[in-house]
Design an enzyme around this catalytic site. Structure first.
Site, PDB file in Angstrom:
ATOM      1  N   HIS A  84       0.808  -1.226   0.000  1.00  0.00           N
ATOM      2  CA  HIS A  84       0.000   0.000   0.000  1.00  0.00           C
ATOM      3  C   HIS A  84       0.835   1.267   0.000  1.00  0.00           C
ATOM      4  CE1 HIS A  84       1.122   0.043   4.249  1.00  0.00           C
ATOM      5  NE2 HIS A  84       0.707   1.294   4.297  1.00  0.00           N
TER       6      HIS A  84
HETATM    7  C1  UD1 Z   1      -1.537   6.317   5.378  1.00  0.00           C
HETATM    8  C2  UD1 Z   1      -0.164   6.717   5.928  1.00  0.00           C
HETATM    9  C3  UD1 Z   1       0.785   5.528   5.855  1.00  0.00           C
HETATM   10  C4  UD1 Z   1       0.181   4.316   6.560  1.00  0.00           C
HETATM   11  C5  UD1 Z   1      -1.202   4.021   6.008  1.00  0.00           C
HETATM   12  C6  UD1 Z   1      -1.841   2.939   6.820  1.00  0.00           C
HETATM   13  C7  UD1 Z   1       0.511   9.055   5.560  1.00  0.00           C
HETATM   14  C8  UD1 Z   1       1.377   9.942   4.771  1.00  0.00           C
HETATM   15  N1  UD1 Z   1       0.424   7.772   5.125  1.00  0.00           N
HETATM   16  O1  UD1 Z   1      -1.356   5.966   4.015  1.00  0.00           O
HETATM   17  O2  UD1 Z   1       2.007   5.854   6.520  1.00  0.00           O
HETATM   18  O3  UD1 Z   1       1.028   3.211   6.360  1.00  0.00           O
HETATM   19  O4  UD1 Z   1      -2.024   5.198   6.118  1.00  0.00           O
HETATM   20  O5  UD1 Z   1      -2.812   2.247   6.125  1.00  0.00           O
HETATM   21  O6  UD1 Z   1      -0.050   9.468   6.530  1.00  0.00           O
HETATM   22  N2  UD1 Z   1      -8.650   5.998   1.031  1.00  0.00           N
HETATM   23  C9  UD1 Z   1      -9.910   5.436   1.077  1.00  0.00           C
HETATM   24  N3  UD1 Z   1     -10.525   5.308   2.290  1.00  0.00           N
HETATM   25  C10 UD1 Z   1      -9.946   5.729   3.438  1.00  0.00           C
HETATM   26  C11 UD1 Z   1      -8.682   6.313   3.384  1.00  0.00           C
HETATM   27  C12 UD1 Z   1      -8.038   6.445   2.175  1.00  0.00           C
HETATM   28  O7  UD1 Z   1     -10.473   5.042   0.058  1.00  0.00           O
HETATM   29  O8  UD1 Z   1     -10.551   5.566   4.514  1.00  0.00           O
HETATM   30  C13 UD1 Z   1      -7.944   6.113  -0.265  1.00  0.00           C
HETATM   31  C14 UD1 Z   1      -8.100   7.465  -0.918  1.00  0.00           C
HETATM   32  O9  UD1 Z   1      -8.155   7.264  -2.289  1.00  0.00           O
HETATM   33  C15 UD1 Z   1      -6.788   8.147  -0.552  1.00  0.00           C
HETATM   34  C16 UD1 Z   1      -5.801   7.000  -0.502  1.00  0.00           C
HETATM   35  O10 UD1 Z   1      -6.544   5.892  -0.034  1.00  0.00           O
HETATM   36  O11 UD1 Z   1      -6.418   9.125  -1.486  1.00  0.00           O
HETATM   37  C17 UD1 Z   1      -4.623   7.242   0.407  1.00  0.00           C
HETATM   38  O12 UD1 Z   1      -5.031   7.578   1.723  1.00  0.00           O
HETATM   39  P1  UD1 Z   1      -4.075   8.406   2.709  1.00  0.00           P
HETATM   40  O13 UD1 Z   1      -4.694   8.512   4.039  1.00  0.00           O
HETATM   41  O14 UD1 Z   1      -3.635   9.662   2.056  1.00  0.00           O
HETATM   42  O15 UD1 Z   1      -2.779   7.544   2.810  1.00  0.00           O
HETATM   43  P2  UD1 Z   1      -2.576   5.978   3.007  1.00  0.00           P
HETATM   44  O16 UD1 Z   1      -2.051   5.415   1.745  1.00  0.00           O
HETATM   45  O17 UD1 Z   1      -3.788   5.374   3.604  1.00  0.00           O
HETATM   46  N1  UDP Z   2      -4.291  -4.996   8.835  1.00  0.00           N
HETATM   47  C1  UDP Z   2      -5.636  -5.368   8.915  1.00  0.00           C
HETATM   48  N2  UDP Z   2      -6.271  -5.710   7.763  1.00  0.00           N
HETATM   49  C2  UDP Z   2      -5.668  -5.736   6.552  1.00  0.00           C
HETATM   50  C3  UDP Z   2      -4.311  -5.335   6.486  1.00  0.00           C
HETATM   51  C4  UDP Z   2      -3.647  -4.967   7.640  1.00  0.00           C
HETATM   52  O1  UDP Z   2      -6.215  -5.390  10.009  1.00  0.00           O
HETATM   53  O2  UDP Z   2      -6.323  -6.073   5.545  1.00  0.00           O
HETATM   54  C5  UDP Z   2      -3.592  -4.569  10.084  1.00  0.00           C
HETATM   55  C6  UDP Z   2      -2.338  -5.352  10.418  1.00  0.00           C
HETATM   56  O3  UDP Z   2      -2.634  -6.424  11.282  1.00  0.00           O
HETATM   57  C7  UDP Z   2      -1.444  -4.307  11.093  1.00  0.00           C
HETATM   58  C8  UDP Z   2      -1.901  -2.993  10.493  1.00  0.00           C
HETATM   59  O4  UDP Z   2      -3.148  -3.249   9.860  1.00  0.00           O
HETATM   60  O5  UDP Z   2      -1.665  -4.268  12.484  1.00  0.00           O
HETATM   61  C9  UDP Z   2      -0.903  -2.473   9.500  1.00  0.00           C
HETATM   62  O6  UDP Z   2      -1.416  -1.344   8.862  1.00  0.00           O
HETATM   63  P1  UDP Z   2      -0.894  -0.794   7.486  1.00  0.00           P
HETATM   64  O7  UDP Z   2      -0.155  -1.867   6.762  1.00  0.00           O
HETATM   65  O8  UDP Z   2      -2.051  -0.168   6.821  1.00  0.00           O
HETATM   66  O9  UDP Z   2       0.071   0.399   7.934  1.00  0.00           O
HETATM   67  P2  UDP Z   2       1.610   0.477   8.347  1.00  0.00           P
HETATM   68  O10 UDP Z   2       1.834  -0.470   9.475  1.00  0.00           O
HETATM   69  O11 UDP Z   2       2.423   0.163   7.134  1.00  0.00           O
HETATM   70  O12 UDP Z   2       1.773   1.899   8.724  1.00  0.00           O
END
Ligand code: UD1
Ligand code: UDP
Length: 366
Positions: free
Chosen positions: A205
């Protein structure tokens, strides 16, 4: 003591849960301020429900957007709430835009900041997370380092030693607390047609991996190679960012089963029974290590070197042949490494430190 917990994304909800539940147990006066960075049910509410967390007192509903827009909206909203509530301390976790906005808003209002999971460094400044964690650490008064290595990094950056506490990572607490409950979800394996230890689990992701067509294509090709060589299904619960990009780039992965993002219990169960996990997630690198499941990280660096050192994880980058080669190496692992991320008591340790600093008085005002 009155505490403001600021969170906004899936991993923050999971990793804050042990602290929130400890506050509940002790009747500490605290409230949750949700930025609204994650808002889809499968990235947000499902975790509150499953982990038994109370509702956020505030949700800023900032939603998605560019880094500046999203962080800026959060700063405005968080400042407003903090002025109204005047907490004694603000807690942020990890390295998201929510983490940065929370730490920055609080420090500018002269409210002490506690950073949970402080001191991680990938030394790759092209990652938004690296900037966020670096700045959050340097805004903080209390730095809860998960490992000795993280403590050392902070000390070398000039942070006074008396602000740093090695507590372990709350990801261990959350996993220990919820694994038994996850076991009750075994039907998820049969529902997906999977056999224990006969499938691979993938999560990808990260912005730098999914926002560029060529990188994402290479990673998906690597997963296809792995599926072809070892004959196990590759299950990939797709984060919405990756889903959006796959659609935009018209990528239709072969040899990979794409599914919706999973709830925490189902995901833990798949992690536990996977033969191996391929990921670019930070939390997943830690959880696989704790669960004794081999991990192949689809990045060139990591801020979690402890997992590399104990041998639970290996860096593969994004080239398909390297992904295949590193998978082959990790499949030979005996999986008998120690867990370097803590003993599952990080949450209560952090709460104890907070009580020592800010006092237990002011128990929740009903
Ligand atoms: C964010 C964090 C990342 C973390 C991840 C956990 C930052 C810079 N990044 O990344 O460090 O690992 O969360 O999962 O803070 N979207 C949805 N539904 C939601 C949220 C997002 O559809 O509830 C989609 C939207 O298209 C959005 C994209 O995901 O543009 C990215 O979301 P964003 O919160 O900007 O960053 P993440 O990739 O989720
Ligand atoms: N996780 C979850 N469902 C999923 C994928 C991940 O519950 O489909 C949980 C996982 O167990 C871990 C956390 O989400 O605790 C990790 O989040 P993510 O990979 O989004 O973010 P990161 O740790 O890279 O910031």
């Amino acid at each position: 003591m009155k505490v403001s917990i600021i969170l906004g994304t899936r991993p923050e909800i999971i990793k804050f849960s042990p602290i929130i539940l400890e506050f509940e147990r002790l009747g500490i006066d605290y409230f949750i301020l949700h930025s609204g960075q994650h808002y889809s049910y499968s990235l947000d509410r499902v975790f509150f429900e499953q982990l038994g967390l109370p509702e956020a007192r505030y949700n800023l509903d900032v939603g998605s957007g560019s880094h500046g827009l999203q962080t800026g909206k959060m700063l405005i909203g968080i400042e407003d709430v903090l002025k109204r509530e005047s907490p004694d301390v603000v807690l942020v976790q990890g390295d998201t835009n929510t983490t940065l906005a929370g730490a920055l808003a609080a420090v500018k209002l002269h409210i002490p900041v506690g950073h949970v999971e402080a001191g991680l460094r990938s030394y790759d400044r092209s990652m938004p997370e690296e900037i966020n964690r670096l700045l959050a650490d340097h805004c903080s008064d209390l730095l809860f380092a998960p490992t000795e290595k993280a403590r050392q990094i902070l000390a070398e950056e000039g942070i006074p030693e008396d602000r740093i506490f090695v507590t372990g990572n709350t990801v261990v607490d959350a996993l220990y607390r919820n694994l038994r409950l996850a076991e009750d979800r075994r039907e998820v394996l049969s529902r997906l047609g999977l056999k224990e230890h006969e499938f691979f689990l993938a999560t990808i992701h990260r912005q730098e991996n999914v926002d560029e067509k060529e990188r994402l294509s290479k990673i998906l090709c690597g997963l296809k190679f792995v599926n072809e060589r070892f004959g196990f299904p590759v299950v990939y619960p797709v984060h919405p960012r990756a889903a959006k990009r796959m659609k935009q780039f018209c990528l239709k992965p072969k040899g990979v089963r794409l599914i919706e993002p999973l709830d925490y219990f189902s995901f833990l169960l798949l992690e536990k029974y996977a033969r191996l996990v391929l990921t670019d997630s930070g939390g997943v690198q830690e959880e696989t290590c704790i669960l004794h499941v081999p991990c192949v990280t689809l990045r060139y660096n990591t801020e979690r070197p402890e997992a590399l050192e104990v041998g639970s994880n290996i860096l593969a980058g994004i080239e398909p042949n390297n992904i295949l080669e590193k998978t082959e190496i990790m499949l030979k692992s005996k999986c008998d490494w120690p867990n370097p991320f803590g003993d599952g008591k990080a949450g209560s340790r952090i709460v104890r430190i907070l009580i020592e600093k800010f006092g237990e008085t002011n128990l929740r005002r009903h």
